[in-house]
Write a protein that holds these residues in place. Structure first.
Motif, mmCIF file in Angstrom:
data_model
loop_
_atom_site.group_PDB
_atom_site.id
_atom_site.type_symbol
_atom_site.label_atom_id
_atom_site.label_comp_id
_atom_site.label_asym_id
_atom_site.label_seq_id
_atom_site.Cartn_x
_atom_site.Cartn_y
_atom_site.Cartn_z
ATOM 1 N N LYS A 28 0.908 3.674 -2.654
ATOM 2 C CA LYS A 28 -0.164 3.136 -1.761
ATOM 3 C C LYS A 28 0.632 2.165 -1.145
ATOM 4 C CE LYS A 28 -4.331 4.753 -3.632
ATOM 5 N NZ LYS A 28 -5.460 4.187 -4.269
ATOM 6 N N THR B 203 3.513 3.264 1.421
ATOM 7 C CA THR B 203 2.814 4.088 2.540
ATOM 8 C C THR B 203 2.278 2.747 3.697
ATOM 9 O OG1 THR B 203 2.308 5.877 1.426
ATOM 10 C CG2 THR B 203 1.223 5.453 3.505
ATOM 11 N N ASP B 204 1.851 1.684 3.068
ATOM 12 C CA ASP B 204 1.150 0.614 4.036
ATOM 13 C C ASP B 204 2.317 -0.048 4.522
ATOM 14 O OD1 ASP B 204 -1.478 -0.448 4.509
ATOM 15 O OD2 ASP B 204 -0.470 -2.392 3.972
ATOM 16 N N ARG C 149 5.250 0.868 4.943
ATOM 17 C CA ARG C 149 5.934 1.608 6.143
ATOM 18 C C ARG C 149 5.253 1.572 7.465
ATOM 19 N NH1 ARG C 149 10.122 4.896 4.278
ATOM 20 N NH2 ARG C 149 10.172 5.011 1.905
ATOM 21 N N GLN C 150 3.876 1.463 7.407
ATOM 22 C CA GLN C 150 2.927 1.437 8.596
ATOM 23 C C GLN C 150 3.034 0.017 9.207
ATOM 24 O OE1 GLN C 150 -0.635 3.181 7.214
ATOM 25 N NE2 GLN C 150 0.174 5.040 7.147
ATOM 26 N N GLY C 151 3.933 -0.843 8.705
ATOM 27 C CA GLY C 151 3.615 -2.446 9.329
ATOM 28 C C GLY C 151 2.815 -3.144 8.619
ATOM 29 N N ASN C 152 2.223 -2.994 7.615
ATOM 30 C CA ASN C 152 1.285 -3.654 6.902
ATOM 31 C C ASN C 152 2.045 -4.391 5.768
ATOM 32 O OD1 ASN C 152 -0.633 -2.763 8.877
ATOM 33 N ND2 ASN C 152 -0.888 -0.937 7.540
#
Length: 318
Positions: free
Chosen positions: A127, A130-131, A133-136
């Motif tokens: 998780k 994934t986060d 990679r989304q810029g978070n």
């Protein structure tokens, strides 16, 4: 003597180049159908009579398939891998079809995956990946494995390898098996052999590493989940039908099971119609825990050894 051979095991199909010299040496005419996970009973019935032998994956070699095969050329069924739950062994014996498998070959590979899944459940690394990679910049508070209790169901070669890895992580170990568990393993890992009800009651994380048999089909049902601690974890690197998926969904909804990692399912390949895809606390695999290059190349040769040995025995018998 030339033998016509069907190969249905996906890992072997993906590595056939390494087997070509052996096929030529043994005079094997090899047929390789397009397969995702396994052929169906209907598909096997249409073609099985054309072959002297099969190196099989998880295809359903039912009595019907074997009877049709035996009326044709089929003499030998060599299972690639350990589990023979998809083969009607009694029917094969009655029909005079030689069967074999490749036991004790994937202990390290499957144990590595079981440990990997357990680490993911503990730290939620998938998780976080994934986060990010989304810029978070997700900060999940994880769970320490040290001093947690893992209950391993099926403590043979794979379960034993899992126990050794979990012991290094500082986990307490309970084990259930229908046979006495190796005493040296118990001494090395401080694993305690217990009955199922005690394992269910006292484990924080339950790991399935047993063969599928008629006796343990849906071993984890409503009653089994009810005996577990609240917020238990489940890791299944064995066979899907050991878990009643409807009961698992109830346990997920109630919080009895808070996290799960499933490499196998009741129906494979799993589709998006399976309700389990809606549970973000469930990690899903593709029945792939044994699939490393080293293991595949090793087992390819063992399966061919078994096939050729039994084909020669069948010819000598005739």
């Amino acid at each position: 003597m030339n033998w016509r051979i069907l190969i249905t095991c996906p890992p072997m199909l993906a590595s056939l180049e390494s087997c070509q010299e052996r096929f030529k040496k043994e005079n094997l005419e090899v047929v390789t159908p397009d397969i995702v996970q396994q052929l169906s009973e209907e598909e096997l019935c249409q073609i099985i009579a054309e072959f002297d032998g099969v190196i099989a994956g998880d295809d359903p070699f039912t009595a019907k398939v074997l009877e049709i095969g035996r009326r044709g050329r089929l003499k030998v069924l060599a299972k690639w891998g350990i589990g023979v739950d998809a083969i009607d062994l009694e029917a094969a014996k009655k029909l005079g079809i030689y069967t074999s498998n490749t036991p004790n070959v994937f202990a390290d590979e499957v144990a590595d995956v079981a440990l990997g899944y357990t680490l993911l459940l503990a730290r939620q690394l998938h998780k976080i990946d994934t986060d990010v990679r989304q810029g978070n910049w997700l900060k999940i508070q994880g769970t320490s494995l040290r001093n947690r209790t893992a209950g391993i169901i099926g403590v043979g070669s794979i379960g034993g390898a899992i126990a050794r890895r979990f012991h290094v992580m500082g986990m307490n170990l309970l084990g259930y098996d229908v046979r006495p568990i190796d005493n040296q393993l118990c001494q090395e890992t401080n694993l305690k052999q217990v009955e199922l009800n005690e394992l269910f009651k006292d484990s924080d994380c339950i790991v399935l590493a047993c063969n599928l048999t008629p006796e343990n089909h849906h071993l984890l049902d409503d009653q089994a989940f009810e005996q577990m601690k609240n917020d238990s974890w489940l890791v299944n690197v064995a066979r899907g039908p050991i878990v009643d998926e409807k009961a698992l969904i109830k346990a997920l909804d109630s919080g009895k099971i808070s996290r799960a990692a499933l490499d196998v399912f009741e129906s494979e390949p799993m589709t998006t119609s399976n309700p389990l895809v809606n549970y973000e606390q469930v990690i899903m695999g593709s029945h792939n825990s044994s699939n490393t290059r080293e293991a595949v190349l090793r087992v390819n040769q063992i399966a061919i050894d078994n096939l050729v040995r039994d084909l020669k025995q069948a010819e000598d018998k005739n």
